[in-house]
Enzyme design. Structure first.
Site, short mmCIF file in Angstrom:
data_model
loop_
_atom_site.label_atom_id
_atom_site.label_comp_id
_atom_site.label_asym_id
_atom_site.label_seq_id
_atom_site.Cartn_x
_atom_site.Cartn_y
_atom_site.Cartn_z
N LYS A 286 0.81 -1.28 0.03
CA LYS A 286 -0.15 -0.13 0.18
C LYS A 286 0.89 1.27 0.01
O LYS A 286 2.24 1.29 0.33
CB LYS A 286 -1.03 0.06 1.21
CG LYS A 286 -0.03 0.27 2.41
CD LYS A 286 -1.12 0.39 3.75
CE LYS A 286 -1.80 1.71 3.99
NZ LYS A 286 -0.54 2.52 4.81
N HIS B 282 -1.38 -5.09 5.90
CA HIS B 282 -0.85 -5.84 6.87
C HIS B 282 -1.84 -6.21 7.83
O HIS B 282 -1.52 -7.07 8.42
CB HIS B 282 0.38 -5.28 7.41
CG HIS B 282 0.28 -4.28 8.11
ND1 HIS B 282 0.12 -2.78 7.88
CD2 HIS B 282 0.39 -4.15 9.58
CE1 HIS B 282 0.08 -2.15 8.73
NE2 HIS B 282 0.19 -2.80 9.97
N LYS C 295 -2.98 -9.74 10.76
CA LYS C 295 -2.87 -9.62 12.09
C LYS C 295 -3.60 -10.74 12.77
O LYS C 295 -4.77 -10.86 12.30
CB LYS C 295 -3.30 -8.46 12.88
CG LYS C 295 -2.30 -7.17 12.19
CD LYS C 295 -2.59 -5.89 13.00
CE LYS C 295 -1.57 -4.99 12.83
NZ LYS C 295 -1.21 -4.03 13.77
N ASP D 184 -4.00 6.77 4.39
CA ASP D 184 -2.95 6.10 5.02
C ASP D 184 -3.88 4.96 5.75
O ASP D 184 -3.36 3.68 5.56
CB ASP D 184 -2.31 6.80 5.83
CG ASP D 184 -0.88 6.10 6.85
OD1 ASP D 184 -0.27 5.45 5.88
OD2 ASP D 184 -0.75 6.48 7.91
N HIS E 17 -6.87 0.16 6.04
CA HIS E 17 -7.03 -0.78 7.18
C HIS E 17 -8.51 -0.84 7.83
O HIS E 17 -8.96 -1.91 8.20
CB HIS E 17 -5.99 -0.60 8.40
CG HIS E 17 -4.62 -0.42 7.80
ND1 HIS E 17 -4.01 -1.21 6.79
CD2 HIS E 17 -3.66 0.32 8.22
CE1 HIS E 17 -2.64 -0.97 6.68
NE2 HIS E 17 -2.47 -0.07 7.52
N LYS F 242 -3.15 10.41 14.85
CA LYS F 242 -1.69 10.33 15.42
C LYS F 242 -1.81 11.18 16.75
O LYS F 242 -2.49 12.18 16.59
CB LYS F 242 -1.00 10.89 14.39
CG LYS F 242 -0.67 10.24 13.17
CD LYS F 242 -0.05 9.09 13.19
CE LYS F 242 0.12 8.49 11.65
NZ LYS F 242 0.60 7.25 11.75
C1 BG6 Z 1 0.77 1.85 8.27
C2 BG6 Z 1 0.48 3.35 8.16
O1 BG6 Z 1 -0.13 1.06 7.10
O2 BG6 Z 1 -0.08 1.40 9.25
C3 BG6 Z 1 1.17 3.90 9.57
O3 BG6 Z 1 1.20 3.59 7.12
C4 BG6 Z 1 0.46 3.37 10.75
O4 BG6 Z 1 1.01 5.47 9.63
C5 BG6 Z 1 0.39 1.78 10.72
O5 BG6 Z 1 1.08 3.87 11.88
C6 BG6 Z 1 -0.52 1.02 11.80
O6 BG6 Z 1 -0.23 -0.22 11.68
P1 BG6 Z 1 0.09 -1.13 13.07
O7 BG6 Z 1 0.25 -2.40 12.64
O8 BG6 Z 1 1.40 -0.23 13.74
O9 BG6 Z 1 -0.87 -0.60 13.89
#
Ligand code: BG6
Length: 491
Positions: free
Chosen positions: A139, A169, A173, A226, A231, A317
């Protein structure tokens, strides 16, 4: 997919980059140790490096992750090869071909900016490295619907859909997989999993840190691109889709695609964007940036099961907590027999990270003479959530040709359609203080249906007693405790 041939080499582009350092080397070590990974791993980058420097980078990555295992590292090093060169130069790909050393079904992993996907795939094709290959793409998959479509069209010039693995990703999980398992391996949720019983759904992905030096990258995406487009919508998809017919990967992806088609495009008037104070001073960020580091939205799914159920989603964030949680709130009982206005509604909570929890919020009678109640949270599963390696799982799946956990073309495009009205800063941007839950306007957004539910803090979570086995409790002479597990862990 048990019969799909295994990939016989792993080529990863962007091998000297940040993602490789943080995620890929640790995942590869896990794959060597637990999965018996033994195919050649060819790193490709344009860094002026050689194999020794590349191995050194792998070592540094494992050490930084606190996962350096000398024996596993030795085995990993034996598999590593390295090709240095410009992605626009065909001679780089001639060397990739040479490094493949006769491997016929390589898995090419593109851990590179999307603007380079086309060049790399085209050059792989011209240098005979793509005939029976699979390609994993990172991504962000496009910047909007039009660019995602163009990217798909480009990949399809060289590859069938079954050979394209769009990675998210989150889908690798463990707790996200458990969301799917818990829904479809049990019967008790299904009768209530619909508009008759679900009053609203909240999904929170909060991070207690800022952009961590990724300002230049973040300026190009913002929270909506993002994490919301991918996600968070994937989580909503798993939460709301119908049961797949069977375990076959395409069956799962078929059902998921249907629910994405039913998601209504988000109305900019039902979106709040925020930016933490100080973001504009981050390296790589414009002093006049309009990019959001926080987003809260209300969305709907136009299906019989979910019509008019509001889905509130927020992410940001520099929020007070580091957690991903789904909170499914149910309606109150139809008639109030016990007057308890202060009690919370029933709910189902899926805590998806960093620790893991599935729980059910209920009301129970307080011991004593009065018919007074209290909130309890019944914990079904709980674990610290450490050592989850989504990349190891996903890369292993891709090597086996199992597409289940990868996003299909239509799903990615539908997800862009859903967020498209929000792109281009269509809703106002509000500043918020780091360490708060975003701008107050996010509360106003949810006000017609209540409040944002507090996520569990890890400390709180540690306080939730684990479910003990009935025999264990009997031995301890606490039979009555078998009835329910844990006090209220919320608020
Ligand atoms: C990523 C984003 O895809 O996912 C990040 O680019 C984000 O900004 C992250 O922090 C969150 O993933 P995880 O696995 O750390 O919760």
């Amino acid at each position: 997919m048990a019969d799909a041939p295994l990939s016989d080499a792993l080529v990863f582009f962007g091998a000297t980059g940040d993602l490789a350092f943080k995620q890929i080397f640790p995942a590869l070590q896990v794959m060597v140790v637990r999965g018996g990974l033994s195919i050649p791993i060819i790193g490709v980058a344009n860094a002026g490096w050689g194999l020794e420097r590349f191995r050194q980078r792998a070592r540094e990555s494992l050490q930084a992750a606190g996962e350096f295992d000398p024996e596993a590292f030795r085995r990993l090093c034996q598999l590593l090869r390295y090709v240095d060169g410009d992605y626009r130069d065909t001679s780089t790909f001639a060397r990739v071909h040479e490094a493949l050393d006769g491997a016929e079904r390589p898995l090419h992993y593109l851990a590179i900016p999307p603007s380079l996907f086309g060049t790399v795939v085209e050059n792989l094709a011209w240098s005979n490295c793509l005939a029976q290959a699979r390609v994993v793409v990172e991504k962000p998959f496009g910047r909007d619907l039009a660019s995602a479509r163009a990217l798909n069209a480009l990949l399809h010039r060289f590859l069938p859909e079954s050979a394209i693995f769009r990675i998210d990703h989150y889908l690798g999980k463990e707790p996200v997989q458990n969301l799917l398992f818990f829904r479809f391996a049990n019967v008790f949720l299904e009768p209530i999993w619909n508009l008759e019983h679900v009053r609203m759904v909240q999904v929170t992905l909060s991070e207690h840190f800022g952009v961590r030096g990724r300002g230049a990258f973040y300026e190009e995406v913002g929270a909506i691109r993002d994490v919301l487009q991918n996600h968070l919508l994937q989580i909503v998809g798993l939460l709301t889709m119908d049961a797949p017919f069977c375990k076959a990967p395409e069956s799962l992806r078929d059902e998921k695609a249907l629910i994405f088609k039913a998601m209504r495009a988000i109305d900019p008037a039902a979106a709040v964007r925020g930016q933490y104070r100080g973001y504009r001073k981050e390296p790589g960020v414009s002093p006049a940036s309009q990019v959001e580091t926080f987003a809260a939205v209300r969305m709907f799914i136009d299906s019989w099961r979910w019509a008019d159920v509001p889905f509130y989603i927020r992410t940001g964030k520099f929020l007070p907590s580091n957690a991903t949680e789904v909170f499914v709130e149910l309606y109150h009982p139809p008639r109030p027999i016990f007057e308890e206005p202060s009690l919370a509604p029933n709910f189902v909570r899926f805590r998806l990270g960093p620790d893991v929890l599935i729980s059910i919020g209920a009301r129970a009678k307080k011991p004593g003479g009065l018919m007074r109640g209290e909130d309890v949270e019944l914990v079904a599963i709980q674990s610290p959530g450490a050592r989850m390696q989504p990349y190891a799982r996903l890369l292993g799946d891709a090597i086996r040709g199992d597409v289940s956990l990868f996003a299909r073309q239509e799903t990615v495009e539908e997800a862009w359609r859903v967020v498209e009205p929000l792109l281009g800063n269509t809703s106002p941007l509000y500043e918020y203080e780091p360490g708060t839950w975003g701008p107050p306007e996010a509360e106003t957004l949810i006000a017609p249906h209540g409040h944002w539910r507090p996520v569990l803090s890890p400390v709180r979570l540690a306080e939730v007693p684990r479910a003990a086995h009935p025999d264990e409790l009997r031995r301890a002479g606490q039979e009555e405790a078998v009835q329910g597990v844990g006090p209220a862990a919320i608020h």
